[in-house]
Design an enzyme around this catalytic site. Structure first.
Site, PDB file in Angstrom:
ATOM      1  N   SER A 181       0.842  -1.087   0.339  1.00 56.20           N
ATOM      2  CA  SER A 181      -0.008   0.038  -0.070  1.00 56.20           C
ATOM      3  C   SER A 181       0.809   1.155   0.008  1.00 56.20           C
ATOM      4  O   SER A 181       2.486   1.443   0.898  1.00 56.20           O
ATOM      5  CB  SER A 181      -0.840   0.132   1.371  1.00 56.20           C
ATOM      6  OG  SER A 181      -1.658   1.121   1.126  1.00 56.20           O
ATOM      7  N   TYR A 229      -2.045   0.850  11.190  1.00 60.15           N
ATOM      8  CA  TYR A 229      -2.081   0.112   9.284  1.00 60.15           C
ATOM      9  C   TYR A 229      -0.793  -0.320   8.661  1.00 60.15           C
ATOM     10  O   TYR A 229      -0.193  -0.581   7.798  1.00 60.15           O
ATOM     11  CB  TYR A 229      -3.074   0.398   8.673  1.00 60.15           C
ATOM     12  CG  TYR A 229      -3.644   0.208   7.381  1.00 60.15           C
ATOM     13  CD1 TYR A 229      -3.278  -1.725   6.942  1.00 60.15           C
ATOM     14  CD2 TYR A 229      -3.481   1.235   6.151  1.00 60.15           C
ATOM     15  CE1 TYR A 229      -3.742  -1.914   5.664  1.00 60.15           C
ATOM     16  CE2 TYR A 229      -3.447   0.680   4.211  1.00 60.15           C
ATOM     17  CZ  TYR A 229      -3.598  -0.747   4.920  1.00 60.15           C
ATOM     18  OH  TYR A 229      -3.866  -0.820   3.504  1.00 60.15           O
TER      19      TYR A 229
END
Length: 259
Positions: A143, A156
């Site tokens: 990501s 995250y």
């Protein structure tokens, strides 16, 4: 460059987290590119339905229920293959958007176990199979959160930084072996479940993530990028491919239209 059909020795592609979103779209794309796709996820009914759809379209797919955080199950899964050509480590996700001061340690732990340890388990178990194919590719779906941080995303972000470092280190450690390591880092992707899962099923909070953003990425956009990287000639390694929508300049700068 044209997309080449995979050689028979490396025709099997394993996709984790294939029950929805990027994983499901990637399974469909790789199958259309000539791979025999193995869809894995915890939701057996979902992956079986997608595998049936792929087979009905004239391609080849099978479903295998698998929890990537269960190392014993992963090791058992690996015994089914003498060789595989592609591993797409896609299973992962985000939980919560709290600041560091109030973040839930259980959410942090779950994100680390799925995103980082899940990737580690599959990669360790299948790396010998990828090498045995003579032309293997490990794809790690990370990501842009693994490249830069943002407020409310520390848990995250930490997990995706771990995945990013795993990819970089693995590439150094196996150089000279017939296995490529590709990292694809998506930015804002609107899927049916990512934001919804992050906010515990709160549809209003999930919708606000994409509010006013013209054309965020779709799961198929990312799957297209993954398939492109996988189907490059064997000597071409796409180390890191960052994919964002045009409306997103960074993790924290996004154009939103007024309505």
């Amino acid at each position: 460059m044209a997309t080449a059909a995979p050689p028979s020795a490396s025709r099997i592609a394993v996709v984790t987290g294939a029950s929805s979103g990027i994983g499901a779209a990637t399974a469909r794309r790789l199958a259309a590119a000539g791979y025999r796709v193995v869809l894995t996820a915890r939701r057996k009914d979902r992956i079986e339905a997608i595998a049936e759809e792929i087979n009905a379209a004239g391609h080849s797919a099978i479903a295998y229920r698998l929890d990537v955080t269960d190392r014993a199950a992963v090791d058992e899964f690996a015994t089914a293959f003498p060789a595989i050509g592609v591993l797409v480590n896609n299973a992962g996700g985000a939980l919560g958007a709290d600041p560091v001061a109030t973040g839930n340690p259980d959410d942090w732990r779950a994100m680390y176990e799925t995103n980082v340890l899940g990737t580690l388990h599959l990669t360790q178990a299948l790396l010998p199979k990828l090498e045995a194919s003579g032309d293997g590719t490990v794809v790690i779906v990370s990501s842009t959160a693994g490249l830069a941080t943002y407020e409310g995303g520390a848990g995250y972000v930490a997990a995706k930084h771990g995945v990013h470092v795993l990819a970089e280190t693995l590439r150094l450690e196996i150089v000279g072996k017939p296995v490529r390591v590709v990292e694809v880092a998506p930015g804002m992707v609107k899927t049916e479940e990512f934001a919804l899962n992050r906010f515990g099923g709160d549809r209003e909070k999930a919708a606000k993530v994409y509010e006013g953003v013209p054309d965020p990425l779709t799961a198929d956009d990312v799957a297209d990028a993954i398939t492109w990287a996988v189907t490059r000639p064997s000597h071409v390694n796409v180390d890191l491919l960052v994919v964002r929508p045009r409306a997103q300049a960074s993790n924290t700068k996004v154009h939103r239209e007024q309505r």
